[in-house]
Scaffold this motif. Structure first.
Motif, PDB file in Angstrom:
ATOM      1  N   ARG A   1     -12.818 -28.204 -24.714  1.00  0.00           N
ATOM      2  CA  ARG A   1     -13.404 -27.818 -23.428  1.00  0.00           C
ATOM      3  C   ARG A   1     -13.979 -29.025 -22.703  1.00  0.00           C
ATOM      4  NH1 ARG A   1     -14.865 -23.193 -26.642  1.00  0.00           N
ATOM      5  NH2 ARG A   1     -13.851 -21.317 -25.806  1.00  0.00           N
ATOM      6  N   GLU A   2     -14.603 -29.945 -23.432  1.00  0.00           N
ATOM      7  CA  GLU A   2     -15.137 -31.156 -22.814  1.00  0.00           C
ATOM      8  C   GLU A   2     -14.010 -31.991 -22.209  1.00  0.00           C
ATOM      9  OE1 GLU A   2     -17.179 -32.930 -26.059  1.00  0.00           O
ATOM     10  OE2 GLU A   2     -19.010 -31.731 -25.799  1.00  0.00           O
TER      11      GLU A   2
ATOM     12  N   GLU B   1     -12.867 -30.452 -18.972  1.00  0.00           N
ATOM     13  CA  GLU B   1     -13.784 -30.729 -17.870  1.00  0.00           C
ATOM     14  C   GLU B   1     -13.579 -32.130 -17.313  1.00  0.00           C
ATOM     15  OE1 GLU B   1     -17.593 -30.029 -19.565  1.00  0.00           O
ATOM     16  OE2 GLU B   1     -17.363 -27.834 -19.627  1.00  0.00           O
TER      17      GLU B   1
END
Length: 408
Positions: free
Chosen positions: A190-191, A194
């Motif tokens: 997820r990082e 982003e």
């Protein structure tokens, strides 16, 4: 979306039996050699992935998922078609990423990262973070042959994601990890997303596909069966799993634009479904914690020796919130006859957080729709929960606490 980071065009892979290695060798140089047998694993697949986009690849075993990823990463050469990649790819396709069992974890990191194109200085700079993320302690300097499958996955994922890629490709290797490390992996994914990394992931975990991905692609027999919203694709995938001889799969676009999937033999079908308050009022908007009754009307189209009804509440992303059936509650109906109608009443408090939810229904013979699937109906009913009478909270569950605060 900006320019595509990956474009797949008319991609196909066939495994051919030439009858002899000499004929195979001759075919490499353009000689016309008769093929004794040809098996297409992947055929006529086209799609693109935009910058920062996440794509889930789903399908039954043998559908061509892993072969597709190997073609994209060029560990397999296509028989036809093309793959265009704009950026650096990091891939975890198989457990261990080709680690040598006779090298230590640290030595394998140097080897794997070197093959990915990184210099010794870059690997040295990242080594402490790779070791820290893997969390295997002193085993990092032990031979890989002493590792469990989970430890191999920890090191493989750590080295593959030590440097943020433009495209991260993950096969089902993550499924062998423990729950704690899986959470770490998905947090890092997820990082990366982003920060603009694109993702291709193969998984049977519908929650992972629906929470991580913008799109999903369903493969069947090496071809794209469906490419679209993750919720709709996972519904089609579940229907495909449940499909049996003489069963049907049909889809219908509802008034709100959502695509409903219905599968099964249709020997029993849901003909009505409503949600009621305690006072008997039919509602589609419910207060947090409100007592409700779900009422389902079923009609039998054929004689059925054993009938089980089940329901599943999903959130707006299609992730399961709660589900059960009359097999587990020991309320199975036996020897139900064609033409009979059955009413199921399910009472429960709406202990959900604010948001939109859907209910899927199942009419089966056991505790699963994989044996006799009479009818599986996604989006059978859609309702909204709002918080009118409780203190503000976040999340999709209403678990009222009692605080005790002591100041010293």
């Amino acid at each position: 979306m900006s320019a595509d980071v990956l474009r797949v065009t008319e991609l196909g892979k066939a495994f051919r039996d030439y009858g002899s290695e000499f004929k195979r060798f001759a075919s490499w140089f353009g000689a016309k050699v008769k093929v004794r047998e040809e098996h297409w694993v992947v055929r006529d697949i086209s799609f693109s992935v935009g910058c920062g986009e996440a794509i889930g690849i789903v399908g039954q075993n043998g559908a061509g998922k892993s072969t597709l990823l190997k073609l994209v990463t060029r560990t397999l050469m296509p028989t036809k078609g093309s793959v265009e990649v704009n950026g650096r790819v990091a891939a975890i396709l198989e457990l261990g990423m080709g680690f040598s069992p006779d090298l230590t974890g640290r030595q394998n990191v140097y080897h794997a990262a070197g093959l990915m194109g990184f210099s010794r200085e870059q690997i040295d700079a990242a080594m402490s973070e790779i070791e820290r993320f893997a969390e295997i302690g002193n085993y990092f300097d032990e031979h890989v042959r002493t590792y469990s499958s989970g430890m191999q996955m920890r090191v493989a994922f750590s080295v593959a994601t030590a440097f943020r890629p433009d495209i991260l490709i993950v096969d089902e290797a993550l499924s062998v990890g423990d729950a704690y490390f899986q959470h770490k992996c998905f947090k890092r994914i997820r990082e990366f997303r982003e920060q603009g990394t694109s993702l291709m992931i193969v998984s049977h975990d519908s929650s992972a596909i629906q929470s991580l991905c913008d799109r999903a692609i369903l493969l069947q027999a090496g071809r794209v069966l469906k490419d679209g919203e993750p919720v709709e694709v996972m519904d089609a995938y579940n229907a495909l799993i449940a499909e049996r001889e003489n069963s049907t799969v049909k889809t219908e676009r509802l008034r709100d634009g959502q695509l409903q999937t219905i599968s099964g033999t249709l020997e029993a079908v849901v003909e009505s479904i409503h949600l009621y308050t305690e006072s008997g009022q039919s509602v589609e908007f419910v207060d947090v914690g409100q007592a409700v009754e779900l009422r389902i009307g079923v009609i039998l189209k054929a004689d059925i020796p054993r009938l089980v009804f089940g329901y599943l509440i999903k959130d707006r992303l299609g992730q399961a919130i709660f589900g059960t059936n009359t097999h587990h509650t020991k309320q199975v109906l036996a020897e139900v006859k064609a033409g009979q109608r059955v009413t199921y009443r399910v009472r429960f408090p709406m202990n959900l957080g604010p948001g939109t939810y859907s209910i899927s229904t199942a009419l089966v013979s056991t505790d699963t729709h994989l044996v006799d699937n009479y009818e599986w109906r996604d989006l059978a009913f859609v309702f909204t929960v709002a918080n009118h009478s409780h203190p503000h909270f976040v999340g999709n569950a209403w678990i009222p606490p009692e605080f005790e605060v002591t100041a010293i």
